[in-house]
Write a protein that holds these residues in place. Structure first.
Motif, mmCIF file in Angstrom:
data_model
loop_
_atom_site.group_PDB
_atom_site.id
_atom_site.type_symbol
_atom_site.label_atom_id
_atom_site.label_comp_id
_atom_site.label_asym_id
_atom_site.label_seq_id
_atom_site.Cartn_x
_atom_site.Cartn_y
_atom_site.Cartn_z
ATOM 1 N N SER A 164 0.853 -1.192 0.000
ATOM 2 C CA SER A 164 0.000 0.000 0.000
ATOM 3 C C SER A 164 0.888 1.241 0.000
ATOM 4 C CB SER A 164 -0.869 0.016 1.264
ATOM 5 O OG SER A 164 -0.036 0.147 2.400
ATOM 6 N N GLY A 165 0.240 2.391 -0.127
ATOM 7 C CA GLY A 165 0.971 3.648 -0.129
ATOM 8 C C GLY A 165 1.568 3.968 1.229
ATOM 9 N N THR A 166 0.784 3.743 2.262
ATOM 10 C CA THR A 166 1.301 4.066 3.599
ATOM 11 C C THR A 166 2.508 3.194 3.930
ATOM 12 O OG1 THR A 166 0.594 4.684 5.824
ATOM 13 C CG2 THR A 166 -0.143 2.539 5.062
ATOM 14 N N ASN A 169 5.587 4.524 2.239
ATOM 15 C CA ASN A 169 6.177 5.651 2.973
ATOM 16 C C ASN A 169 6.834 5.196 4.271
ATOM 17 O OD1 ASN A 169 5.747 7.767 1.160
ATOM 18 N ND2 ASN A 169 3.574 7.833 1.700
ATOM 19 N N PHE A 201 -0.510 14.463 2.411
ATOM 20 C CA PHE A 201 -1.085 13.192 2.878
ATOM 21 C C PHE A 201 -0.097 12.101 2.519
ATOM 22 C CE2 PHE A 201 -3.402 9.300 3.002
ATOM 23 C CZ PHE A 201 -4.348 9.470 4.001
ATOM 24 N N HIS A 202 0.341 11.338 3.539
ATOM 25 C CA HIS A 202 1.309 10.278 3.261
ATOM 26 C C HIS A 202 0.862 8.923 3.791
ATOM 27 C CE1 HIS A 202 4.181 13.096 1.584
ATOM 28 N NE2 HIS A 202 4.048 13.875 2.642
ATOM 29 N N GLY A 203 -0.285 8.864 4.481
ATOM 30 C CA GLY A 203 -0.775 7.567 4.923
ATOM 31 C C GLY A 203 -1.256 7.579 6.355
ATOM 32 N N GLU A 254 4.959 15.679 -1.945
ATOM 33 C CA GLU A 254 4.199 15.254 -3.121
ATOM 34 C C GLU A 254 4.396 16.322 -4.209
ATOM 35 O OE1 GLU A 254 -0.092 14.217 -1.741
ATOM 36 O OE2 GLU A 254 0.960 15.112 -0.047
ATOM 37 N N GLU A 259 -4.820 14.485 -2.000
ATOM 38 C CA GLU A 259 -5.802 14.622 -0.911
ATOM 39 C C GLU A 259 -5.880 16.072 -0.424
ATOM 40 O OE1 GLU A 259 -7.586 11.931 0.291
ATOM 41 O OE2 GLU A 259 -6.567 10.752 -1.241
ATOM 42 N N ASP A 287 6.663 11.535 -2.845
ATOM 43 C CA ASP A 287 5.516 10.640 -2.700
ATOM 44 C C ASP A 287 4.659 10.803 -3.946
ATOM 45 O OD1 ASP A 287 3.016 9.530 -2.198
ATOM 46 O OD2 ASP A 287 3.032 10.043 -0.067
ATOM 47 N N VAL A 289 2.436 8.438 -4.794
ATOM 48 C CA VAL A 289 1.415 7.408 -4.615
ATOM 49 C C VAL A 289 0.153 7.759 -5.406
ATOM 50 C CG1 VAL A 289 -0.180 6.457 -2.876
ATOM 51 C CG2 VAL A 289 2.267 6.532 -2.416
ATOM 52 N N GLN A 290 -0.218 9.045 -5.402
ATOM 53 C CA GLN A 290 -1.438 9.447 -6.110
ATOM 54 C C GLN A 290 -1.135 10.087 -7.470
ATOM 55 O OE1 GLN A 290 -5.678 11.722 -5.263
ATOM 56 N NE2 GLN A 290 -4.441 10.991 -3.616
ATOM 57 N N LYS A 316 -1.094 3.329 -5.470
ATOM 58 C CA LYS A 316 -2.454 3.251 -6.012
ATOM 59 C C LYS A 316 -2.625 2.556 -7.381
ATOM 60 C CE LYS A 316 -4.190 7.226 -3.449
ATOM 61 N NZ LYS A 316 -5.458 6.776 -2.865
#
Ligand code: PMP
Length: 467
Positions: A164-166, A169, A201-203, A254, A259, A287, A289-290, A316
């Motif tokens: 997962s993303g969290t 990180n 937002f990082h998790g 990011e 988010e 990051d 992730v998104q 993601k």
């Protein structure tokens, strides 16, 4: 009807392996109740689900029953929209009553190839039919192949997989700490602190949560990981000064905040972070992730800036809807990590990695990425034309297909009205930003349709809405 043929092992007489045909009926497998158990899947007939438009895979339950049951059996962490989705194809989703929705959420920027992409389905089915999970006690080919591909198309030299993303990180936090310890063998206290930014937002796990700016996500669970300073996103001077102090293990940022409200970094900001980190020996972590993997029209969001990190976290969209995360690092960072420093039972399994190879192969094609940029520009232009005149619309922003519409009021009534009109959208920021992250395969006609529904629903913002 999808027919799946399985070999069954009769547990009463193990010597007799019987090949039996199992039919998928009304969304359920009917397995003979004679003590047989499934040991291997030999032949899977892959076809797009014929339930797509009828929502047949709903276990015979209606929305109301599912919502009620959820309220009784799930821990109440989610404020869900009252929609029970049961199938999808392309950019369309269907609920259990058979209502169709245009999906501009992609499962929160996950389903980049939409729902049921044939190449992705084939990759999953073939791999599931061959080998799903082995743990990291052993080698497996899809993991190594995916890592090779990620390295070939990025700044990185090595990859660590997560789920997962969290977790990506979390791994990046550990790698940064270990890197600093490894780089300061003289016994002096190595830099152990981190910088993160407003609207980040990082998790949700204790380390990644410590880097996440929203106070109310963190405060019920304190103490989270200590040593994090939040600076204003874009404030070059503040970042430079703090990095110079020599206590910073890594800066997490990011390139495009998702988010937080669809805010893009400036080139000058990222460039300054890079220079300051290099001067002080801190690591720079992007990051993505998104915002990564094609969403901005670039394979990696940072490519648009020409600034490169030491570590990049991904998750993601990478496996097209299956859980995956990845930490991409330079050789310099990887050199600090030794056997046993980190690990995961599930991460990098053959099934998710084969799915991710199918996703990466498609998205990384220059024509695909150019299409994302073109459609993003087209959509943003159209949104500005159609919605820009509304007094509640402050700004339409974001590169590629990560678009935010900032309002001067809460976006919730608009989200609800759009859903009732067959369009699924998200919010971001303080709830006053509409976030549009459609599957990257979306067509211009579908974008037209989305803009029409948004336009039609905008008047709902005048009906007694306050922020
Ligand atoms: N980083 C960013 C930039 C994200 O947007 C998210 C999820 N919204 C995460 C990390 C956490 O990812 P996950 O939910 O997979 O743990």
């Amino acid at each position: 009807m999808t027919s799946i043929h399985l070999f069954l092992n009769n547990s009463i007489s193990p010597a007799t392996n019987l090949a039996r045909s199992i039919k998928l009926q009304n969304g359920r497998f009917s397995i003979p109740s004679n003590g047989s158990r499934v040991i291997a899947c030999a032949n899977v007939d892959v076809r797009p689900p014929d339930s797509v438009s009828s929502g047949k895979l709903g276990f015979g339950l209606g929305s109301k029953e599912v919502v009620e049951a959820e309220g009784r059996v799930l821990v109440g962490t989610y404020a869900r929209a009252p929609v029970v989705l049961s199938s999808g194809k392309g950019c369309k989703l269907y609920d259990v009553e058979g209502r169709e929705y245009l999906d501009m959420t992609s499962g929160i920027a996950v389903n980049a190839l939409g729902h049921g992409d044939p190449d992705w389905v084939r990759a999953v089915m073939e791999q599931a039919n061959t080998l799903t999970h082995v743990s990291n006690v052993f080698y497996s080919i899809p993991q190594v192949e995916l890592a090779k591909r990620l390295i070939a198309c990025s700044f990185s030299d090595r990859v660590f997989f997560t789920n997962s993303g969290t977790e990506a990180n979390e791994a990046a936090i550990k790698f940064a700490r270990k890197f600093q310890r490894f780089s300061h063998p003289d016994g002096k206290e190595p830099p152990i602190e981190f910088i993160s930014f407003t609207n980040s937002f990082h998790g949700r796990t204790m380390g990644a949560l410590a880097l996440t700016s929203k106070e109310h996500y963190r405060s019920p669970f304190e103490p989270v990981m200590p040593g994090v300073t939040f600076l204003e996103y874009g404030n070059i001077q503040a970042a430079r000064e703090l990095i110079q102090c020599g206590k910073i293990a890594a800066v997490f940022v990011e390139p495009i905040q998702g988010e937080g409200g669809i805010y893009s970094a400036t080139k000058e900001f990222l460039q300054s972070l890079r220079t300051a980190c290099d001067d002080a020996g801190s690591l720079l972590v992007f990051d993505e992730v998104q915002c990564g993997l094609g969403r901005t029209g670039y394979l990696w969001a940072h490519e648009a800036y020409g600034v490169f990190p030491d570590i990049m976290t991904l998750a993601k969209p990478l496996a097209g809807g299956l859980p995956i995360g990845a930490v991409l690092v330079t050789e310099r960072v990887a050199a600090a990590i030794k056997f046993g420093d980190h690990g995961s039972t599930f991460a990098g399994g053959p099934l998710v990695c084969n799915a991710a190879i199918a996703v990466l192969d498609k998205i990384s094609k220059p024509g695909f990425l150019a299409g994302v940029s073109r459609k993003g520009e087209y959509f943003k232009e159209m949104l500005m034309q159609k919605l820009g005149g509304n007094s509640h619309v402050r700004e339409v922003r974001g590169p590629g297909l990560i678009i935010g519409i900032e309002l001067d009021v809460s976006a919730s009534p608009l989200v609800d009205a759009c859903r009732n009109s067959g369009l699924l959208i998200l919010t971001a920021g303080k709830g006053n930003v509409v976030r549009l992250v459609p599957p990257l395969i979306i067509s211009e006609q579908e974008l037209d349709h989305a803009a029409e529904i948004l336009l039609k629903c905008l008047p709902v913002l005048d009906e007694g809405n306050s922020n």
